[in-house]
Design a protein around this motif. Sequence first.
Motif, mmCIF file in Angstrom:
data_model
loop_
_atom_site.group_PDB
_atom_site.id
_atom_site.type_symbol
_atom_site.label_atom_id
_atom_site.label_comp_id
_atom_site.label_asym_id
_atom_site.label_seq_id
_atom_site.Cartn_x
_atom_site.Cartn_y
_atom_site.Cartn_z
ATOM 1 N N ASP A 1 0.801 -1.221 0.000
ATOM 2 C CA ASP A 1 0.000 0.000 0.000
ATOM 3 C C ASP A 1 0.838 1.277 0.000
ATOM 4 O O ASP A 1 0.281 2.371 -0.067
ATOM 5 N N VAL A 2 2.141 1.165 0.088
ATOM 6 C CA VAL A 2 3.001 2.351 0.166
ATOM 7 C C VAL A 2 3.111 3.018 -1.198
ATOM 8 O O VAL A 2 3.412 2.353 -2.205
ATOM 9 N N GLN A 3 2.876 4.318 -1.243
ATOM 10 C CA GLN A 3 2.957 5.083 -2.485
ATOM 11 C C GLN A 3 4.064 6.141 -2.471
ATOM 12 O O GLN A 3 4.522 6.561 -3.526
ATOM 13 N N VAL A 4 4.498 6.577 -1.292
ATOM 14 C CA VAL A 4 5.380 7.755 -1.203
ATOM 15 C C VAL A 4 6.828 7.446 -1.568
ATOM 16 O O VAL A 4 7.577 8.344 -1.950
ATOM 17 N N VAL A 5 7.248 6.196 -1.426
ATOM 18 C CA VAL A 5 8.589 5.791 -1.851
ATOM 19 C C VAL A 5 8.470 4.449 -2.562
ATOM 20 O O VAL A 5 7.488 3.728 -2.392
ATOM 21 N N GLY A 6 9.512 4.122 -3.348
ATOM 22 C CA GLY A 6 9.501 2.861 -4.077
ATOM 23 C C GLY A 6 10.833 2.154 -3.994
ATOM 24 O O GLY A 6 11.826 2.689 -3.478
ATOM 25 N N MET A 7 10.862 0.954 -4.534
ATOM 26 C CA MET A 7 12.076 0.147 -4.542
ATOM 27 C C MET A 7 13.230 0.926 -5.172
ATOM 28 O O MET A 7 13.081 1.540 -6.228
ATOM 29 N N GLY A 8 14.376 0.871 -4.504
ATOM 30 C CA GLY A 8 15.574 1.503 -5.031
ATOM 31 C C GLY A 8 15.749 2.956 -4.663
ATOM 32 O O GLY A 8 16.822 3.520 -4.890
ATOM 33 N N ASP A 9 14.719 3.593 -4.111
ATOM 34 C CA ASP A 9 14.854 4.997 -3.709
ATOM 35 C C ASP A 9 15.902 5.124 -2.607
ATOM 36 O O ASP A 9 15.952 4.315 -1.668
ATOM 37 N N ARG A 10 16.738 6.142 -2.749
ATOM 38 C CA ARG A 10 17.685 6.462 -1.668
ATOM 39 C C ARG A 10 16.993 7.463 -0.739
ATOM 40 O O ARG A 10 16.484 8.479 -1.189
ATOM 41 N N VAL A 11 16.980 7.160 0.565
ATOM 42 C CA VAL A 11 16.148 7.927 1.486
ATOM 43 C C VAL A 11 16.891 8.204 2.790
ATOM 44 O O VAL A 11 17.882 7.555 3.136
ATOM 45 N N THR A 12 16.376 9.191 3.482
ATOM 46 C CA THR A 12 16.681 9.413 4.889
ATOM 47 C C THR A 12 15.353 9.658 5.571
ATOM 48 O O THR A 12 14.306 9.584 4.923
ATOM 49 N N GLY A 13 15.347 9.913 6.877
ATOM 50 C CA GLY A 13 14.051 10.038 7.511
ATOM 51 C C GLY A 13 14.077 10.739 8.844
ATOM 52 O O GLY A 13 15.133 10.915 9.472
ATOM 53 N N GLY A 14 12.899 11.156 9.277
ATOM 54 C CA GLY A 14 12.720 11.822 10.562
ATOM 55 C C GLY A 14 11.372 11.473 11.141
ATOM 56 O O GLY A 14 10.896 10.347 11.008
ATOM 57 N N LEU A 15 10.742 12.457 11.748
ATOM 58 C CA LEU A 15 9.440 12.269 12.379
ATOM 59 C C LEU A 15 8.343 12.383 11.334
ATOM 60 O O LEU A 15 8.333 13.307 10.527
ATOM 61 N N ALA A 16 7.405 11.437 11.344
ATOM 62 C CA ALA A 16 6.310 11.452 10.365
ATOM 63 C C ALA A 16 5.408 12.666 10.591
ATOM 64 O O ALA A 16 5.362 13.241 11.684
ATOM 65 N N PRO A 17 4.659 13.073 9.563
ATOM 66 C CA PRO A 17 3.692 14.159 9.735
ATOM 67 C C PRO A 17 2.607 13.774 10.737
ATOM 68 O O PRO A 17 2.458 12.613 11.109
ATOM 69 N N GLY A 18 1.830 14.752 11.169
ATOM 70 C CA GLY A 18 0.771 14.494 12.131
ATOM 71 C C GLY A 18 -0.260 13.511 11.605
ATOM 72 O O GLY A 18 -0.558 13.481 10.400
ATOM 73 N N CYS A 19 -0.833 12.723 12.516
ATOM 74 C CA CYS A 19 -1.811 11.702 12.128
ATOM 75 C C CYS A 19 -3.195 12.296 11.886
ATOM 76 O O CYS A 19 -4.039 11.672 11.241
ATOM 77 N N GLY A 20 -3.459 13.474 12.441
ATOM 78 C CA GLY A 20 -4.744 14.123 12.279
ATOM 79 C C GLY A 20 -5.791 13.687 13.283
ATOM 80 O O GLY A 20 -6.898 14.240 13.295
ATOM 81 N N GLN A 21 -5.476 12.705 14.139
ATOM 82 C CA GLN A 21 -6.486 12.150 15.036
ATOM 83 C C GLN A 21 -6.165 12.338 16.522
ATOM 84 O O GLN A 21 -7.079 12.353 17.347
ATOM 85 N N CYS A 22 -4.895 12.470 16.894
ATOM 86 C CA CYS A 22 -4.518 12.535 18.304
ATOM 87 C C CYS A 22 -4.890 13.897 18.898
ATOM 88 O O CYS A 22 -5.226 14.835 18.159
ATOM 89 N N PRO A 23 -4.849 14.056 20.216
ATOM 90 C CA PRO A 23 -5.213 15.343 20.825
ATOM 91 C C PRO A 23 -4.382 16.513 20.292
ATOM 92 O O PRO A 23 -4.913 17.609 20.095
ATOM 93 N N GLU A 24 -3.089 16.270 20.056
ATOM 94 C CA GLU A 24 -2.245 17.352 19.550
ATOM 95 C C GLU A 24 -2.683 17.781 18.160
ATOM 96 O O GLU A 24 -2.773 18.988 17.860
ATOM 97 N N CYS A 25 -2.943 16.825 17.312
ATOM 98 C CA CYS A 25 -3.379 17.164 15.953
ATOM 99 C C CYS A 25 -4.750 17.843 15.967
ATOM 100 O O CYS A 25 -4.979 18.821 15.242
#
Length: 343
Positions: free
Chosen positions: A69-93
Amino acid sequence: MRTGLVTGKEQFELREVDEPTPGPGEALVEISLCGICGSDVHAYAEGWPYAPGICGHEWVGNVVAVDADVQVVGMGDRVTGGLAPGCGQCPECRADHPAYCSTARSYYMGPKAPASGGFAPYMAASADRLVRVPDELTDDDAAVIEPASVALHAVRRSRMRAGDVTCVVGCGPIGLLVAQCARLAGAGTVIAIEPDADRRRLAFEVGADMAVEPGAEMREAVNEVTGGLRADIAFDCAGIPQTIQQSVDMVRYGGSVCIVGVTGSDAVIRPNRWLFKEISVDTSLAFTLDEMRAAAGFIADGRISVAPLVQGTITLDELPQTIDDLATRRNAAIKLLVDPTAG
């Protein structure tokens, strides 16, 4: 597979763990390089409770498997990463504070975080956390995107304005990157404050206007530049308790301090100084994925220089001793990278 983990005060272990597989919404990343962060060293030296998923968080790698189901990256992509965007459902969001999303943080440093960080050959991570690396960057450069993002976030969080006389306290990796980001944001004069002569020379190399020792030399330089007014803002990047009050003392009445360096130790401050000077104090931690993309672009086009910061690459076998050497200052390298696949 083997992974390196901080397991207690002055305890760093290489452990065998199961090789991860991507779960729902995840990608499997083969780690190419991972930088040793100051927080890794602080956690080791001070005995912080340190989530496995953030032990080694300055990484770059290639996507080798993805959930269907992943659309944002694909096989072979070179990546780095951090904190995901807000979920939209938690109290903070729901309160319109997505940068502090409790769900996203749980996937980064909480109970849902990976069983290991970048001090391992593979990591399974939420695909929403991942950012593609520009083709122009080497892996060495890409391994410094994460700390460059921290520096960019700090400058954006701060009250610095174009033309400000700006002090950067501490010229480790974050301080050297904050100095460059402050310059990008229009700082009038950047004064790097650092006791180590080699790091002062490096501050000049990456664009500081002045690089001075703390104490009398710093006071003289700041007074000379400002006519005795003192600096408009200080970024405290040293990560030691003593510099918090020192940073307040070096800015003018009505000035500001942004605390970027991290320490688990108590700091002695003089609240009456803060009050009488009407100092504004901000703190900065981590970054957004948009800031990570921006930092990668600044490195790619040469506006942030990271190559002078990288001073060697080690193996996983060398990592426990290296962490101890960095904690005890037997090793004064600015930025060391770990190749978790090297023998």
